[in-house]
Scaffold this motif. Structure first.
Motif, PDB file in Angstrom:
ATOM      1  N   PHE A  77       0.148  -4.039  11.241  1.00 32.52           N
ATOM      2  CA  PHE A  77       0.783  -3.446  10.056  1.00 32.52           C
ATOM      3  C   PHE A  77       2.307  -3.466  10.170  1.00 32.52           C
ATOM      4  O   PHE A  77       3.002  -3.533   9.161  1.00 32.52           O
ATOM      5  N   LYS A  78       2.815  -3.417  11.401  1.00 33.51           N
ATOM      6  CA  LYS A  78       4.256  -3.504  11.595  1.00 33.51           C
ATOM      7  C   LYS A  78       4.772  -4.895  11.266  1.00 33.51           C
ATOM      8  O   LYS A  78       5.865  -5.061  10.698  1.00 33.51           O
ATOM      9  N   ASP A  79       3.965  -5.913  11.609  1.00 39.26           N
ATOM     10  CA  ASP A  79       4.382  -7.300  11.395  1.00 39.26           C
ATOM     11  C   ASP A  79       4.239  -7.747   9.945  1.00 39.26           C
ATOM     12  O   ASP A  79       4.860  -8.723   9.521  1.00 39.26           O
ATOM     13  N   HIS A  80       3.384  -7.068   9.200  1.00 44.58           N
ATOM     14  CA  HIS A  80       3.100  -7.496   7.823  1.00 44.58           C
ATOM     15  C   HIS A  80       3.163  -6.300   6.879  1.00 44.58           C
ATOM     16  O   HIS A  80       2.686  -5.221   7.200  1.00 44.58           O
ATOM     17  N   GLN A  81       3.725  -6.518   5.720  1.00 44.46           N
ATOM     18  CA  GLN A  81       3.734  -5.498   4.679  1.00 44.46           C
ATOM     19  C   GLN A  81       2.643  -5.850   3.681  1.00 44.46           C
ATOM     20  O   GLN A  81       2.787  -6.752   2.863  1.00 44.46           O
ATOM     21  N   PHE A  82       1.529  -5.137   3.738  1.00 46.76           N
ATOM     22  CA  PHE A  82       0.373  -5.509   2.924  1.00 46.76           C
ATOM     23  C   PHE A  82       0.428  -4.878   1.536  1.00 46.76           C
ATOM     24  O   PHE A  82       0.713  -3.693   1.388  1.00 46.76           O
ATOM     25  N   ASP A  83       0.110  -5.712   0.544  1.00 46.57           N
ATOM     26  CA  ASP A  83      -0.049  -5.212  -0.820  1.00 46.57           C
ATOM     27  C   ASP A  83      -1.434  -4.607  -1.026  1.00 46.57           C
ATOM     28  O   ASP A  83      -1.616  -3.732  -1.869  1.00 46.57           O
ATOM     29  N   ARG A  84      -2.386  -5.122  -0.292  1.00 44.83           N
ATOM     30  CA  ARG A  84      -3.754  -4.603  -0.352  1.00 44.83           C
ATOM     31  C   ARG A  84      -4.385  -4.725   1.039  1.00 44.83           C
ATOM     32  O   ARG A  84      -4.081  -5.652   1.787  1.00 44.83           O
ATOM     33  N   VAL A  85      -5.306  -3.800   1.334  1.00 49.73           N
ATOM     34  CA  VAL A  85      -6.147  -3.907   2.523  1.00 49.73           C
ATOM     35  C   VAL A  85      -7.594  -3.875   2.067  1.00 49.73           C
ATOM     36  O   VAL A  85      -8.007  -2.961   1.339  1.00 49.73           O
ATOM     37  N   ILE A  86      -8.359  -4.895   2.473  1.00 50.21           N
ATOM     38  CA  ILE A  86      -9.789  -4.966   2.167  1.00 50.21           C
ATOM     39  C   ILE A  86     -10.512  -4.897   3.508  1.00 50.21           C
ATOM     40  O   ILE A  86     -10.525  -5.861   4.270  1.00 50.21           O
ATOM     41  N   ILE A 116      -7.364   3.280   8.454  1.00 49.67           N
ATOM     42  CA  ILE A 116      -6.901   4.209   7.419  1.00 49.67           C
ATOM     43  C   ILE A 116      -5.617   4.927   7.846  1.00 49.67           C
ATOM     44  O   ILE A 116      -4.754   5.237   7.017  1.00 49.67           O
ATOM     45  N   GLU A 117      -5.465   5.160   9.160  1.00 50.20           N
ATOM     46  CA  GLU A 117      -4.220   5.726   9.666  1.00 50.20           C
ATOM     47  C   GLU A 117      -3.059   4.755   9.446  1.00 50.20           C
ATOM     48  O   GLU A 117      -1.963   5.151   9.045  1.00 50.20           O
ATOM     49  N   ALA A 118      -3.293   3.485   9.720  1.00 48.82           N
ATOM     50  CA  ALA A 118      -2.241   2.482   9.516  1.00 48.82           C
ATOM     51  C   ALA A 118      -1.881   2.376   8.036  1.00 48.82           C
ATOM     52  O   ALA A 118      -0.698   2.231   7.681  1.00 48.82           O
ATOM     53  N   CYS A 119      -2.880   2.447   7.166  1.00 49.35           N
ATOM     54  CA  CYS A 119      -2.612   2.430   5.717  1.00 49.35           C
ATOM     55  C   CYS A 119      -1.761   3.634   5.323  1.00 49.35           C
ATOM     56  O   CYS A 119      -0.831   3.524   4.508  1.00 49.35           O
ATOM     57  N   ARG A 120      -2.079   4.775   5.902  1.00 47.73           N
ATOM     58  CA  ARG A 120      -1.325   5.999   5.595  1.00 47.73           C
ATOM     59  C   ARG A 120       0.146   5.841   5.984  1.00 47.73           C
ATOM     60  O   ARG A 120       1.048   6.086   5.166  1.00 47.73           O
ATOM     61  N   ASN A 122       1.919   3.244   6.686  1.00 45.16           N
ATOM     62  CA  ASN A 122       2.644   2.107   6.112  1.00 45.16           C
ATOM     63  C   ASN A 122       2.602   2.102   4.590  1.00 45.16           C
ATOM     64  O   ASN A 122       3.018   1.126   3.959  1.00 45.16           O
ATOM     65  N   LYS A 123       2.077   3.186   4.018  1.00 43.89           N
ATOM     66  CA  LYS A 123       2.063   3.382   2.567  1.00 43.89           C
ATOM     67  C   LYS A 123       1.425   2.195   1.834  1.00 43.89           C
ATOM     68  O   LYS A 123       1.971   1.666   0.864  1.00 43.89           O
ATOM     69  N   THR A 124       0.268   1.779   2.342  1.00 41.11           N
ATOM     70  CA  THR A 124      -0.471   0.693   1.704  1.00 41.11           C
ATOM     71  C   THR A 124      -0.850   1.103   0.283  1.00 41.11           C
ATOM     72  O   THR A 124      -1.385   2.201   0.080  1.00 41.11           O
ATOM     73  N   PRO A 125      -0.596   0.257  -0.719  1.00 41.02           N
ATOM     74  CA  PRO A 125      -0.874   0.642  -2.105  1.00 41.02           C
ATOM     75  C   PRO A 125      -2.343   0.911  -2.414  1.00 41.02           C
ATOM     76  O   PRO A 125      -2.636   1.718  -3.296  1.00 41.02           O
ATOM     77  N   HIS A 126      -3.271   0.243  -1.692  1.00 42.98           N
ATOM     78  CA  HIS A 126      -4.686   0.439  -2.019  1.00 42.98           C
ATOM     79  C   HIS A 126      -5.548  -0.056  -0.865  1.00 42.98           C
ATOM     80  O   HIS A 126      -5.395  -1.182  -0.404  1.00 42.98           O
ATOM     81  N   LEU A 127      -6.464   0.801  -0.420  1.00 39.56           N
ATOM     82  CA  LEU A 127      -7.460   0.439   0.587  1.00 39.56           C
ATOM     83  C   LEU A 127      -8.821   0.354  -0.087  1.00 39.56           C
ATOM     84  O   LEU A 127      -9.303   1.332  -0.661  1.00 39.56           O
TER      85      LEU A 127
END
Length: 340
Positions: A77-86, A116-120, A122-127
């Protein structure tokens, strides 16, 4: 978009990643590539993803690691800024959960927590994450609806996936993380899993070997073809979960919330008797099955049937592949891939 697809070497994860690449998204795949079933099939899927990326505008990056390793997940998650996580990686299989429950704890609970912690943070827009129709457990009311209670799982696999749904809601509530869970019904099609009945039946029927038919083939499953599943997953991921403004705490809808949280069934809404599914394989292969009729197995449910109305209303999901066409496509792929 840049999309993280966990379980990218798996059946559904591979199929979703391939479709995302074909539409031009950048995909980061994450998979441990374990030996729960033939790793060669998983490696072949990864080769297809690499080849697909070479002929599209999308890019494919693969991370071979265990989701239970928090440091590697955090670095991803540090290396990539994800718009979505599936999130489709999981230890699957109903019967295997009776033999090795700790594998389900590591993948379905620890791995899910790390994601889900990484999404939190890194403020992932949608999991969007995989749940299962198995959560309906002892429920016998058909069709299965997201509004039904799911508090009586009949195997540990289902219990871990129900836990994912509850964990997701807590994060949607506490941190405003938009989450959507998809309860998959029986998924089949090209590149399918060797541990599942459609694959095992096809293999043994072609090879003239006996197939084990539990419950004498009298139980039914809501068989859903992989391309229909992929369409539903991507449409759902694209549409970010929103709070339900009409949610009533006095009469709560368990599939939505005051938080940005949703749960959907994703199935075919067309139950097929197992014996009829076997008949379709016989028609497609031109071989008759040698059947060993057995009782229903521990942990199996009698029938499954999805009410996918909510998903259809939300994202326009509408499965279109019949069992006859789907089985034929799977048999054609199987014969080509295994030179059978």
């Amino acid at each position: 978009m840049k999309v993280l697809v966990t379980g990218a070497a798996g059946f559904i994860g591979f199929s979703v990643a391939k479709k995302l690449l074909e539409r031009g998204d950048d995909v980061v795949g994450f998979d441990v590539v374990n030996d729960y079933y033939d790793p060669a099939l998983k490696e072949a899927r990864l080769e297809v993803l690499e080849q697909t990326a070479q002929h599209t505008q999308g890019t494919f990056t693969f991370i071979r690691a265990n989701l239970a390793d928090k440091a590697i997940v955090d670095q991803c998650f540090k290396d990539h800024q994800f718009d979505r996580v599936i999130h489709l990686a999981a230890q699957a299989g109903v019967r295997y959960s009776l033999e090795n429950p700790l594998a389900y704890v590591e993948s379905n609970l620890i791995g899910f927590t790390n994601i889900i912690e990484a999404c939190r943070y890194n403020k992932t827009p949608h999991l969007t994450y995989a749940s299962t129709s198995s959560v309906y457990g002892a429920n016998t009311t058909m069709p299965f609806s997201e509004k039904h209670g799911v508090n009586h799982p009949v195997q540990f696999y289902a219990a871990t996936k129900r836990a994912n749904e509850l964990m997701a809601h807590s994060y949607s509530h506490l941190f405003g993380l938009p989450t959507t869970g998809l309860r998959f019904f029986t998924v089949y099609g090209p590149w399918g899993r060797p541990d599942m009945a459609p694959f095992k039946f096809t293999k043994n029927i072609i090879e003239g070997k006996t197939i084990q038919v539990y419950n004498h083939g009298n139980h039914s499953r809501d068989f859903t073809f992989i391309s229909d599943i992929v369409e539903g997953v991507i449409r759902t991921s694209d549409q970010i979960a929103q709070p339900n403004p009409n949610w009533d705490s006095n009469n709560p809808d368990p599939s939505t919330s005051y938080a940005p949280f949703r749960i959907f069934n994703i199935g075919n809404n067309n139950p097929v008797k197992l014996i009829d599914f076997i008949n379709a394989i016989e028609q497609s292969t031109g071989h008759s099955a040698i059947k060993e009729l057995l009782p229903l197995q521990p942990g199996d449910v009698q029938d499954t049937l999805a009410d996918s109305t909510a998903l259809q209303n939300a994202v326009g999901y509408k499965p279109s592949v019949s069992v006859e066409d789907g089985v034929q496509q799977f048999v054609d792929w199987y014969r080509d891939f295994y030179k059978a």
